[in-house]
Design a protein around this motif. Structure first.
Motif, PDB file in Angstrom:
ATOM      1  N   ASP A 440      29.187  29.869  35.390  1.00 27.21           N
ATOM      2  CA  ASP A 440      27.963  29.415  35.776  1.00 27.21           C
ATOM      3  C   ASP A 440      27.782  28.632  36.905  1.00 27.21           C
ATOM      4  N   ARG A 441      28.405  28.006  37.524  1.00 24.88           N
ATOM      5  CA  ARG A 441      28.494  27.308  38.434  1.00 24.88           C
ATOM      6  C   ARG A 441      29.026  27.901  39.647  1.00 24.88           C
ATOM      7  N   LEU A 442      29.793  29.138  39.611  1.00 26.06           N
ATOM      8  CA  LEU A 442      30.160  30.119  40.619  1.00 26.06           C
ATOM      9  C   LEU A 442      28.966  31.214  40.923  1.00 26.06           C
ATOM     10  N   GLU A 443      28.323  31.506  39.764  1.00 24.75           N
ATOM     11  CA  GLU A 443      27.034  32.142  39.800  1.00 24.75           C
ATOM     12  C   GLU A 443      26.206  31.581  40.533  1.00 24.75           C
ATOM     13  N   THR A 444      25.722  30.360  40.292  1.00 21.12           N
ATOM     14  CA  THR A 444      24.659  29.323  41.037  1.00 21.12           C
ATOM     15  C   THR A 444      24.963  29.167  42.607  1.00 21.12           C
ATOM     16  N   GLU A 454      29.278  40.539  43.862  1.00 19.82           N
ATOM     17  CA  GLU A 454      30.428  41.601  44.026  1.00 19.82           C
ATOM     18  C   GLU A 454      31.197  41.170  45.386  1.00 19.82           C
ATOM     19  N   LEU A 455      30.436  40.287  46.009  1.00 10.72           N
ATOM     20  CA  LEU A 455      31.037  40.134  47.529  1.00 10.72           C
ATOM     21  C   LEU A 455      32.317  39.057  47.188  1.00 10.72           C
ATOM     22  N   LEU A 456      32.522  38.527  45.945  1.00  7.13           N
ATOM     23  CA  LEU A 456      33.332  37.473  45.797  1.00  7.13           C
ATOM     24  C   LEU A 456      34.130  37.845  44.487  1.00  7.13           C
ATOM     25  N   GLY A 457      35.700  38.138  44.908  1.00  5.25           N
ATOM     26  CA  GLY A 457      36.481  38.543  43.799  1.00  5.25           C
ATOM     27  C   GLY A 457      37.307  37.287  43.190  1.00  5.25           C
ATOM     28  N   ILE A 458      37.909  37.498  42.074  1.00  2.45           N
ATOM     29  CA  ILE A 458      38.564  36.215  41.437  1.00  2.45           C
ATOM     30  C   ILE A 458      39.912  36.911  41.129  1.00  2.45           C
ATOM     31  N   GLU A 459      41.006  36.415  41.775  1.00  2.00           N
ATOM     32  CA  GLU A 459      42.263  36.937  41.619  1.00  2.00           C
ATOM     33  C   GLU A 459      43.215  35.785  40.739  1.00  2.00           C
ATOM     34  N   CYS A 460      43.827  36.248  39.784  1.00  2.00           N
ATOM     35  CA  CYS A 460      44.473  35.330  38.955  1.00  2.00           C
ATOM     36  C   CYS A 460      45.865  35.900  38.354  1.00  2.00           C
ATOM     37  N   LEU A 461      46.644  35.030  38.203  1.00  2.00           N
ATOM     38  CA  LEU A 461      47.889  34.944  37.783  1.00  2.00           C
ATOM     39  C   LEU A 461      48.104  34.807  36.238  1.00  2.00           C
ATOM     40  N   GLU A 462      49.383  34.631  35.941  1.00  4.50           N
ATOM     41  CA  GLU A 462      49.631  33.966  34.562  1.00  4.50           C
ATOM     42  C   GLU A 462      49.136  34.566  33.286  1.00  4.50           C
ATOM     43  N   THR A 463      49.531  35.991  33.429  1.00  7.76           N
ATOM     44  CA  THR A 463      49.285  36.785  32.188  1.00  7.76           C
ATOM     45  C   THR A 463      49.198  36.152  30.819  1.00  7.76           C
ATOM     46  N   GLU A 464      50.232  35.728  30.638  1.00  8.77           N
ATOM     47  CA  GLU A 464      50.815  35.328  29.308  1.00  8.77           C
ATOM     48  C   GLU A 464      49.839  34.138  28.917  1.00  8.77           C
ATOM     49  N   LEU A 476      37.292  34.704  31.645  1.00 14.28           N
ATOM     50  CA  LEU A 476      37.151  35.868  32.408  1.00 14.28           C
ATOM     51  C   LEU A 476      36.017  36.766  31.976  1.00 14.28           C
ATOM     52  N   GLU A 477      35.677  36.719  30.750  1.00 18.56           N
ATOM     53  CA  GLU A 477      34.515  37.578  30.215  1.00 18.56           C
ATOM     54  C   GLU A 477      33.253  36.947  30.894  1.00 18.56           C
ATOM     55  N   MET A 478      33.011  35.830  30.922  1.00 18.71           N
ATOM     56  CA  MET A 478      31.830  35.241  31.563  1.00 18.71           C
ATOM     57  C   MET A 478      31.688  35.738  33.227  1.00 18.71           C
ATOM     58  N   LEU A 479      32.713  35.681  33.572  1.00 21.69           N
ATOM     59  CA  LEU A 479      32.729  35.992  35.421  1.00 21.69           C
ATOM     60  C   LEU A 479      32.472  37.652  35.257  1.00 21.69           C
ATOM     61  N   LYS A 480      33.051  38.319  34.553  1.00 24.12           N
ATOM     62  CA  LYS A 480      32.827  39.906  34.608  1.00 24.12           C
ATOM     63  C   LYS A 480      31.220  40.001  34.123  1.00 24.12           C
ATOM     64  N   LEU A 481      30.827  39.471  33.158  1.00 18.55           N
ATOM     65  CA  LEU A 481      29.431  39.613  32.874  1.00 18.55           C
ATOM     66  C   LEU A 481      28.376  39.265  34.149  1.00 18.55           C
ATOM     67  N   ARG A 482      28.983  38.452  34.801  1.00 18.97           N
ATOM     68  CA  ARG A 482      28.092  37.848  35.910  1.00 18.97           C
ATOM     69  C   ARG A 482      28.141  38.690  37.301  1.00 18.97           C
ATOM     70  N   GLY A 483      29.168  39.789  37.269  1.00 18.08           N
ATOM     71  CA  GLY A 483      29.250  40.567  38.175  1.00 18.08           C
ATOM     72  C   GLY A 483      30.392  40.389  39.193  1.00 18.08           C
ATOM     73  N   PHE A 484      31.095  39.295  38.934  1.00 22.28           N
ATOM     74  CA  PHE A 484      32.282  39.211  39.877  1.00 22.28           C
ATOM     75  C   PHE A 484      33.641  40.146  39.559  1.00 22.28           C
ATOM     76  N   ASN A 485      34.317  40.565  40.529  1.00 24.78           N
ATOM     77  CA  ASN A 485      35.278  41.687  40.220  1.00 24.78           C
ATOM     78  C   ASN A 485      36.534  40.679  40.156  1.00 24.78           C
ATOM     79  N   ILE A 486      37.471  41.274  39.206  1.00 20.68           N
ATOM     80  CA  ILE A 486      38.558  40.497  38.886  1.00 20.68           C
ATOM     81  C   ILE A 486      39.812  41.150  38.900  1.00 20.68           C
ATOM     82  N   SER A 487      40.565  40.547  39.737  1.00 24.98           N
ATOM     83  CA  SER A 487      42.096  41.142  40.094  1.00 24.98           C
ATOM     84  C   SER A 487      43.085  40.729  39.265  1.00 24.98           C
TER      85      SER A 487
END
Length: 589
Positions: A440-444, A454-464, A476-487
């Motif tokens: 929510d804060r990122l979307e705001t 779509e201009l701001l992508g989120i890149e994450c590590l630590e799969t486990e 992650l689901e909330m970020l995806k729903l708000r249109g952020f690309n996730i790597s």
């Protein structure tokens, strides 16, 4: 450790009573008021005696604060640990010339009874005095002794409240510090070992409390306090303390068999009962510090043991002894963390560089990755591998993430509608996007900047860690729903499991450089890389290879169907002015 030292280290002690405590001494003064009123004596006092001095802790109409022990009448009560009644000091040759008989407060009558702790050690006296000779009946003596028992009961309760852990019933950290003080005065020729034992970290204890309530957690801690002596079997001279939630201490002489290694081995594989058939496996870490009492302040001894324990935890080993070298490094790390906090707060020295991502079909830049850099005022340029792991151990990591995001948004806003505008990805930790309301804060922020998510992508590590955390998956689901690309970064190392990836809302998979390093020289590497890319493409992921450093590798990746590449072959990470020039050059070409 001799018996006198043990008396000094167990239970209510002279050292504890000598220390200032206004509330305690106010209550003791009320006791002396009660004694004078009950026995009808003009003066009364409570004295604490050590080997050299008498300390008047509370009094009623008695004009004396203390004295050397040899001048006090109370020394005779201390020597025999029994009541003493002197009807007339002038008539007794032992006392007639005493300075407190011949001078102020002019004691003519004296009656004193001993104050003893629960171990039977003498602490002081409860006394009544008068300036004229008097008799003292057996009933009066019995009353004075009963009043002394009330005084001891109060002091024991005061001691228990201040020096005993209320959950485990073991001596607490304050008691440990006090005992180290005592050893510094009594045992300077001996060497001792302080071992700290960590069985459950505080965040985990709080998480258990939030889930199960405090009752089961307190039962767990009590179970630990029972389990430790059962496993270690300490002798009468070995003292165990509770120094924090789930953290215990063992104070022992250096000559005993107790060491951090031995303790960690004995406590390995233990579990504690939570009640209702639920048990928790405990992970043991131990850290030790050897010391000579009196050479270092008690808090420094404890700090060294804590330093050793934290070193064991950070290195993932079961035990560690204090090391000056490791301690100096930790001090440097602490200083660096403080410097980083200052750099973030005042926007000094930290800056972003951006590494381009290239589309393998067109050869054009298709995006950027924002990377943090720090030019330290003293140490110069520092690699992120130096300061990021330190930030991860504190709340600074969230502050750093917010700074990177804000600076990235500033760039995106500056280039809005510019031909140089490209989407930018930022590295975000599991801890960050697991925070409630992070999406929510990122979307705001993006809405306020009038930018598309779509201009701001989120890149994450630590799969486990992501898979195991419901909060992370929800984030992650909330970020995806708000249109952020996730790597997902560094795929192909560590915990890279395709079946688990399908549970994550990902757009881009970044192949780690370790996968593609052997593409041009090793047949097995080519087969593995081709298979991985093929699978990821069938699962509808965009595949990006990082660490591309030569055209031969680039050609193989293009042949295998890889979508994007990132690496020094195209460009090193660039600060903004150089990046804009580079992008303009690429567009012109």
């Amino acid at each position: 450790m001799n018996n006198s030292a043990m008396y000094a280290l167990n239970g209510l002690t002279i050292l504890a009573l000598r220390s200032p405590d206004i509330c305690r001494d106010e209550v003791l003064t009320k006791f002396t008021d009660l004694v004078s009123e009950t026995l009808n004596f003009p003066s009364s006092f409570i004295a604490i005696l050590d080997d050299h001095y008498q300390y008047i802790k509370a009094s009623h109409n008695f004009d004396l604060d203390g004295s050397v022990r040899s001048d006090s009448l109370c020394q005779y009560v201390a020597d025999d640990v029994s009541p003493l009644i002197i009807p007339d000091t002038h008539a007794d040759s032992c006392f007639a010339s005493n300075p407190f008989v011949t001078g102020s407060p002019f004691i003519r009558f004296y009656a004193g009874v001993p104050l003893k702790n629960r171990e039977g050690a003498f602490l002081g006296t409860l006394c009544v005095t008068d300036s004229v000779p008097r008799s003292f009946s057996a009933d009066q003596l019995a009353t004075l002794e009963k009043l002394s028992q009330l005084v001891i009961s109060f002091l024991e309760a005061w001691h228990s409240a201040g020096f005993t852990d209320p959950v485990t019933g073991l001596p607490n950290r304050q008691q440990l510090i006090r005992n180290l003080h005592t050893l510094g005065k009594m045992e300077k020729s001996s060497s001792y070992r302080l071992i700290l034992i960590d069985l459950i970290d505080i965040p985990r204890a709080y998480e258990l409390a939030r889930t199960l309530g405090m009752g089961p957690v307190e039962g767990l801690l009590r179970d630990m306090a029972t389990l430790i002596p059962l496993r270690l079997r300490p002798g009468p001279d070995d003292l165990i303390y509770t120094v924090a939630t789930g953290r215990f201490a063992l104070l022992t002489q250096a000559s005993t068999h107790f060491t951090a290694e031995w303790v960690a081995t004995k406590l390995a594989g233990v579990s504690a009962d939570m009640g209702e058939g639920l048990s928790v496996d405990l992970t043991t870490h131990a850290g030790e510090a050897l010391f000579n009492p009196g050479k270092f302040p008690p808090h420094e001894v404890l700090r060294k043991a804590v330093s050793a324990l934290h070193e064991a935890i950070c290195q993932g080993v079961s035990y560690m002894s204090f090391s000056e070298k490791n301690d100096e490094r930790r001090t440097d790390d602490f200083t660096l963390v403080n410097d980083l906090a200052t750099a973030i707060r005042f926007n000094q020295g930290i800056y972003l560089v951006y590494q381009p991502k290239i589309c393998l079909n067109t050869g054009l830049p298709i995006g950027l990755e924002a990377l943090i850099r720090w030019r330290h005022p003293v140490r110069g340029e520092l690699s992120p591998s130096v300061f990021i792991p330190l930030a991860e151990q504190t709340t600074l990591l969230q502050d750093l993430t917010e700074w990177v995001i804000d600076k990235t948004i500033e760039r995106l806003k500056r280039l809005d509608s510019s031909p140089l505008q490209l989407p930018v990805t930022v590295n975000v930790s599991v801890r960050d996007f697991s925070q409630e309301g992070f999406a929510d804060r990122l979307e705001t922020k993006m809405i306020n900047a009038r930018l598309s998510p779509e201009l701001l992508g989120i890149e994450c590590l630590e799969t486990e860690r992501i898979i195991e955390s419901a909060a992370a998956m929800a984030g992650l689901e909330m970020l995806k729903l708000r249109g952020f690309n996730i790597s997902l970064d560094d795929f192909g190392t560590g915990y890279s499991n395709i079946s688990y990836l399908r549970r994550m809302p990902l757009d881009v998979i970044k192949l780690d450089r370790s996968i593609i390093n052997g593409l041009t020289t090793d047949t097995a590497s080519r087969i593995i890389t081709k298979s991985i890319i093929s699978m990821l493409k069938e699962l509808d992921y965009v595949v990006l290879a990082e660490g591309v450093e030569n055209v031969e590798t680039l050609d193989v990746l293009r042949e295998f169907g890889c979508d994007q590449a990132q690496g020094f072959y195209h460009s090193r990470p660039l600060p903004e002015p150089e990046l804009d020039e580079w992008l303009s050059w690429k567009i012109r070409r």
